[in-house]
Design a protein around this motif. Structure first.
Motif, PDB file in Angstrom:
ATOM      1  N   GLU A 506       0.951  -1.391  -0.012  1.00 15.56           N
ATOM      2  CA  GLU A 506       0.197   0.048   0.111  1.00 15.56           C
ATOM      3  C   GLU A 506       0.820   1.258   0.160  1.00 15.56           C
ATOM      4  O   GLU A 506       1.343   1.664   0.851  1.00 15.56           O
ATOM      5  N   PRO A 507       1.104   1.828  -1.186  1.00 12.12           N
ATOM      6  CA  PRO A 507       2.115   3.053  -1.246  1.00 12.12           C
ATOM      7  C   PRO A 507       1.465   3.975  -0.671  1.00 12.12           C
ATOM      8  O   PRO A 507      -0.023   4.469  -0.870  1.00 12.12           O
ATOM      9  N   VAL A 508       2.166   5.039   0.076  1.00  9.30           N
ATOM     10  CA  VAL A 508       1.768   6.580   0.599  1.00  9.30           C
ATOM     11  C   VAL A 508       2.666   7.448  -0.097  1.00  9.30           C
ATOM     12  O   VAL A 508       3.818   7.438   0.609  1.00  9.30           O
ATOM     13  N   LEU A 526       4.442   2.188  16.010  1.00  9.05           N
ATOM     14  CA  LEU A 526       3.122   1.807  16.178  1.00  9.05           C
ATOM     15  C   LEU A 526       2.664  -0.002  16.029  1.00  9.05           C
ATOM     16  O   LEU A 526       2.001  -0.414  16.860  1.00  9.05           O
ATOM     17  N   ILE A 527       3.334  -0.320  15.297  1.00  6.48           N
ATOM     18  CA  ILE A 527       3.243  -1.871  15.304  1.00  6.48           C
ATOM     19  C   ILE A 527       3.821  -2.513  16.476  1.00  6.48           C
ATOM     20  O   ILE A 527       3.224  -3.421  17.111  1.00  6.48           O
ATOM     21  N   ALA A 528       4.835  -1.860  16.902  1.00  2.00           N
ATOM     22  CA  ALA A 528       5.432  -2.570  17.950  1.00  2.00           C
ATOM     23  C   ALA A 528       4.463  -2.545  19.173  1.00  2.00           C
ATOM     24  O   ALA A 528       4.484  -3.361  20.135  1.00  2.00           O
ATOM     25  N   SER A 529       3.732  -1.301  19.348  1.00  2.00           N
ATOM     26  CA  SER A 529       3.040  -0.981  20.679  1.00  2.00           C
ATOM     27  C   SER A 529       1.559  -1.530  20.245  1.00  2.00           C
ATOM     28  O   SER A 529       0.718  -1.644  21.472  1.00  2.00           O
ATOM     29  N   LEU A 532      -1.073  -0.433  15.734  1.00  2.00           N
ATOM     30  CA  LEU A 532      -1.199  -0.526  14.062  1.00  2.00           C
ATOM     31  C   LEU A 532      -1.189  -1.724  13.577  1.00  2.00           C
ATOM     32  O   LEU A 532      -0.194  -2.751  14.104  1.00  2.00           O
ATOM     33  N   LYS A 533      -2.208  -2.553  12.899  1.00  2.00           N
ATOM     34  CA  LYS A 533      -1.946  -4.010  12.465  1.00  2.00           C
ATOM     35  C   LYS A 533      -2.508  -3.975  10.855  1.00  2.00           C
ATOM     36  O   LYS A 533      -3.643  -3.890  10.659  1.00  2.00           O
ATOM     37  N   PRO A 534      -1.372  -3.447  10.043  1.00  2.00           N
ATOM     38  CA  PRO A 534      -1.634  -3.162   8.461  1.00  2.00           C
ATOM     39  C   PRO A 534      -2.238  -4.318   7.899  1.00  2.00           C
ATOM     40  O   PRO A 534      -1.439  -5.440   8.016  1.00  2.00           O
ATOM     41  N   GLY A 535      -3.090  -4.386   7.046  1.00  2.00           N
ATOM     42  CA  GLY A 535      -3.482  -5.660   6.402  1.00  2.00           C
ATOM     43  C   GLY A 535      -2.238  -5.888   5.190  1.00  2.00           C
ATOM     44  O   GLY A 535      -2.176  -6.991   4.861  1.00  2.00           O
ATOM     45  N   ARG A 536      -1.775  -4.752   4.601  1.00  3.07           N
ATOM     46  CA  ARG A 536      -0.889  -4.575   3.632  1.00  3.07           C
ATOM     47  C   ARG A 536       0.288  -4.130   4.068  1.00  3.07           C
ATOM     48  O   ARG A 536      -0.001  -2.989   4.795  1.00  3.07           O
ATOM     49  N   GLU A 537       1.399  -4.055   3.533  1.00  3.65           N
ATOM     50  CA  GLU A 537       2.761  -3.311   3.932  1.00  3.65           C
ATOM     51  C   GLU A 537       2.513  -2.113   3.273  1.00  3.65           C
ATOM     52  O   GLU A 537       2.247  -1.927   2.342  1.00  3.65           O
ATOM     53  N   LEU A 538       2.814  -1.107   4.464  1.00  4.51           N
ATOM     54  CA  LEU A 538       2.645   0.410   4.096  1.00  4.51           C
ATOM     55  C   LEU A 538       3.922   0.814   3.492  1.00  4.51           C
ATOM     56  O   LEU A 538       5.010   0.526   4.287  1.00  4.51           O
ATOM     57  N   VAL A 539       4.297   1.348   2.174  1.00  3.92           N
ATOM     58  CA  VAL A 539       5.687   1.973   1.777  1.00  3.92           C
ATOM     59  C   VAL A 539       5.282   3.439   1.576  1.00  3.92           C
ATOM     60  O   VAL A 539       4.279   3.736   1.196  1.00  3.92           O
ATOM     61  N   PHE A 540       6.535   4.086   1.552  1.00  2.52           N
ATOM     62  CA  PHE A 540       6.235   5.480   1.402  1.00  2.52           C
ATOM     63  C   PHE A 540       7.452   6.113   0.280  1.00  2.52           C
ATOM     64  O   PHE A 540       8.549   6.634   0.441  1.00  2.52           O
ATOM     65  N   PRO A 541       7.043   5.801  -0.959  1.00  2.75           N
ATOM     66  CA  PRO A 541       7.970   6.293  -2.196  1.00  2.75           C
ATOM     67  C   PRO A 541       7.956   7.740  -1.987  1.00  2.75           C
ATOM     68  O   PRO A 541       6.936   8.472  -2.142  1.00  2.75           O
ATOM     69  N   PRO A 542       9.164   8.255  -1.969  1.00  2.00           N
ATOM     70  CA  PRO A 542       9.183   9.584  -2.052  1.00  2.00           C
ATOM     71  C   PRO A 542       9.388  10.297  -3.628  1.00  2.00           C
ATOM     72  O   PRO A 542       9.772   9.584  -4.309  1.00  2.00           O
ATOM     73  N   PHE A 695      -1.969   7.219  10.559  1.00  5.25           N
ATOM     74  CA  PHE A 695      -2.108   5.818   9.881  1.00  5.25           C
ATOM     75  C   PHE A 695      -3.303   5.293   9.813  1.00  5.25           C
ATOM     76  O   PHE A 695      -3.654   4.761   8.667  1.00  5.25           O
ATOM     77  N   ASN A 696      -4.358   5.644  10.667  1.00  4.87           N
ATOM     78  CA  ASN A 696      -5.580   5.254  10.402  1.00  4.87           C
ATOM     79  C   ASN A 696      -6.413   5.939   9.178  1.00  4.87           C
ATOM     80  O   ASN A 696      -6.962   5.591   8.532  1.00  4.87           O
ATOM     81  N   ALA A 697      -5.996   7.100   9.137  1.00  2.89           N
ATOM     82  CA  ALA A 697      -6.292   7.905   7.900  1.00  2.89           C
ATOM     83  C   ALA A 697      -5.863   7.437   6.642  1.00  2.89           C
ATOM     84  O   ALA A 697      -6.484   7.420   5.639  1.00  2.89           O
ATOM     85  N   PHE A 698      -4.601   7.061   6.596  1.00  2.00           N
ATOM     86  CA  PHE A 698      -4.076   6.259   5.294  1.00  2.00           C
ATOM     87  C   PHE A 698      -5.002   5.211   4.957  1.00  2.00           C
ATOM     88  O   PHE A 698      -5.585   5.037   3.783  1.00  2.00           O
TER      89      PHE A 698
END
Length: 717
Positions: A506-508, A526-529, A532-542, A695-698
């Motif tokens: 999931e690109p942002v 967030l994942i460690a705490s 956040l439990k994303p269904g797909r990997e979040l990536v951030f292409p600049p 991240f919920n907004a993403f």
């Protein structure tokens, strides 16, 4: 099995002092910057055993700094050595010729000095030069045992005793020898000859056994006196006949669109034309050979009627000329169809059609394709298609003919090709390698197969100014030339990683690398705490700045027909770009465009405002510790931090070490966040809530877009 090149070593050649041993594969890529010495790694191989040409030129091939020294040396130094695996069949033949074990004949070396012919050697051949003491004693003891057990005639008793005495004496001598070589065996054989057997009865049983001992020792002596395989002329000649030739290409002879047939016929048989014309003549020759045409035949079939007396042709002569021209037209159509069909099986950048036309002494090549049906002369098409056609013809025809089994050395192939065509060329190398080993040079990442980086070698200029080669592809080692050499490899790997990374992710899109660093660190925490439990990997292409977001969004949106989420800073440029996207590319899904200020509650806030301000200030002061006034003492909470940092730096004459200070600060803050974030009490619930909301907004924006998209498609055209 055709002998295969396993490794080679270049020494004292042009810019190369010593390459060290370079391992090669069926396809080997030499990657480096311009002027790194890639060509100087290929040329010595070509000149080792050239299929044609390949002469040594002292003024260009001797290293300049050693030119005068080498000029006077006798013998001149070796400049190339190569090791080949000759295969089981040839190894067996060599073993028969030399008397050596097959396993010692499997590898063959060929080297060459700057003067003289190639020299063949067998690096694993170790002919015995002496025998073990126990082996000699065993031969003597067996003979002694056999003779002792024999019942000799009365007339032979004395002979038997003399023979046993000679053997006993020999055993004593052998026990005293430090080594047993040909000289020691000669001494033993000579001592046995002192026992006279000429007068023994013909029915003697003692004499044959005694003489057999000398024969056995002679055989052993012959075994350890055997010539080294390199001295066996028949074996060397067999290797020279069997090892593959090297074919070097740097000028691929692009075809012209219009060809004057009389010149073609003339140039095909000339050796005094320039390299460029030679290359074109070669390509034309293989073109006509490939399509099964003869230039002379095409020329003759198109001749018009000519009479020195200006006589008009008869009806029969006119009919004969017309028939010949018709035959020529049919031949050209047939050849055009053949080239079109064969070429399509390889070239994947469009459906090209070729048409050959002959007009008097002129031969033309016309090209059209499925998107541009109008015919254009070959020379009017791209340099890439010209190169590809010429390369295709030369290698498909020549590699199956004069170059059968040859090792192909390609210098900078496909420079003029589009990246996708370069990838096709890289795949074609694999098919060529089924019959011909191939080594090529390049600086293009598209000619580096990221799935086969094991066959790439980095060529670079060392600190001493000489060319080096290494299988270590790390781009960060050494000086700029080493980093440049590895860059093409790392770029190739990056292309492959980028293609695979975005599949299932999931690109942002973010504005720059600093955003990427902050958001990756926040995601990890967030994942460690458990927030956040994303269904797909979040990536951030600049995207390289706010203005680049539209282009990146279009590319990623074209990948799966879903526009990605885009996140902007809330500074002036970020707000304007976000507004433009919502009114344009994202008009159908404006909720996919997010701004930092919506979450921080501060106008003009940027990505840095997502991090705890005290931590940002602390890391900034650690980094820029030369300031008289620490930033932490001047920082005001509740206001965007980036304008404050810039104002503080100007007041205190702080000059950041290098451009892109926001990226360097982001790396430091991210690292500290990950260290301190591991301690549950180090981050406030307020900052964790802020991150979770973002991240919920993403995820909410993407879910909303998918739900509202017709037929599963998102975004406007």
């Amino acid at each position: 099995m055709t002998p295969k090149l396993k490794r080679f070593r270049v020494t004292n050649f042009r810019s190369v002092d010593d390459s060290g041993w370079v391992e090669v594969d069926d396809v080997t890529a030499l990657i480096g910057t311009n002027e790194s010495g890639k060509t100087n790694m290929l040329l010595p191989l070509w000149k080792l055993n050239p299929a044609k040409e390949g002469a040594i030129h002292p003024t260009s091939d001797y290293p300049r700094k050693y030119y005068n020294k080498i000029r006077h040396e006798k013998p001149k130094p070796v400049f190339i050595e190569a090791i080949f695996d000759v295969g089981t069949e040839l190894a067996r033949q060599l073993a028969d010729e030399t008397g050596m074990p097959i396993d010692q004949m499997r590898e063959v070396s060929m080297s060459r000095r700057f003067e003289g012919e190639p020299v063949v050697d067998f690096p694993n051949a170790t002919p015995a030069r002496d025998i073990d003491q126990n082996r000699a004693l065993n031969l003597l003891s067996r003979a002694e045992t056999d003779l002792t057990a024999m019942t000799a005639l009365k007339t032979e008793e004395d002979l038997k005793n003399l023979a046993l005495a000679a053997i006993g004496s020999a055993k004593t001598k052998v026990s005293g020898f430090n080594e047993i070589g040909p000289l020691q065996l000669d001494e033993l054989i000579s001592a046995f000859g002192a026992v006279k057997t000429d007068n023994a009865p013909k029915t003697s049983t003692v004499v044959p056994r005694y003489l057999r001992l000398s024969e056995e020792l002679e055989k052993v002596k012959s075994e350890i006196s055997r010539e080294h395989p390199r001295e066996v002329e028949s074996a060397v000649n067999l290797v020279l006949e069997s090892l593959p030739k090297f074919v070097y290409y740097s000028n691929y002879g692009n075809l012209d669109s219009e060809i004057y047939l009389p010149h073609v016929i003339q140039n095909m048989s000339r050796a005094d034309i320039g390299a460029k014309e030679q290359a074109k003549a070669r390509t034309l020759k293989v073109l006509f050979e490939f399509v099964r045409l003869q230039p002379k035949e095409i020329l003759e079939l198109g001749r018009d009627f000519k009479d020195p007396q200006n006589r008009q042709p008869t009806d029969d002569e006119i009919a004969a000329i017309a028939e010949k021209k018709k035959q020529r037209s049919i031949l050209l159509q047939s050849a055009s169809t053949l080239l079109t069909m064969e070429f399509r099986s390889w070239w994947r950048q469009g459906e090209y059609r070729f048409r050959f036309e002959a007009d008097g002494d002129h031969f033309r090549i016309w090209v059209s394709d499925d998107k541009r049906p109008e015919e254009i002369e070959l020379e009017g098409r791209s340099t890439g298609i010209q190169w590809f056609l010429s390369f295709y013809l030369v290698f498909l025809v020549e590699s199956a003919d004069a170059h059968q089994g040859a090792i192909l050395l390609l210098d900078e192939p496909g420079i003029s090709l589009h990246p996708l065509a370069q990838r096709d060329l890289s795949e074609f190398f694999d098919s060529l390698a089924e019959t011909n080993q191939l080594i090529y040079t390049s600086h293009s990442p598209f000619l580096v197969d990221a799935d086969r980086l094991d066959r790439a070698r980095k060529v670079y200029v060392g600190e001493d100014g000489t060319s080096k080669i290494s299988p270590d592809l790390r781009a960060s080692d050494g000086d700029i030339t080493q980093r440049g050499a590895g860059y093409a490899v790392h770029a190739a790997l990056g292309l492959t990683v980028a293609e695979s990374l975005l599949l299932g992710c999931e690109p942002v899109i973010v504005e720059g690398p600093s955003d990427q660093h902050y958001l990756n660190g926040i995601k990890t925490l967030l994942i460690a705490s458990g927030r956040l439990k994303p269904g797909r990997e979040l990536v951030f292409p600049p995207a390289g700045g706010a203005k680049g977001v539209k282009a990146v969004a279009s590319i990623l949106g074209g990948r799966d027909e879903e526009l990605p989420v885009a996140l902007f800073d809330s500074d002036l440029q970020g707000r304007n770009t976000a507004k433009s996207l919502r009114e344009g590319l994202y008009v159908a899904e404006p909720n996919l465009v997010l701004e930092i200020g919506s979450f921080t509650g501060m106008a003009d806030s940027e990505i840095e405002d997502l991090a705890p301000p005290e931590l940002v200030a602390r890391e900034l002061d650690r980094w820029q510790c030369g300031s008289d006034v620490p930033f932490a003492e001047e920082m005001k909470s509740g206001a965007p931090i980036v304008p404050q940092i810039e104002a503080w730096a100007m007041r205190n004459k702080v000059q950041f070490a290098k451009p892109g200070w926001k990226v360097e600060l982001a790396k430091r803050v991210k690292q500290r966040l990950l260290v301190e974030g591991a301690q549950s009490q180090s981050l406030s619930s307020e900052i964790l809530d802020l991150w979770q909301n973002l991240f919920n907004a993403f995820q909410a924006a993407r879910s909303s877009a998918k739900a509202s998209a017709p037929s599963g498609k998102v975004g406007a055209n």
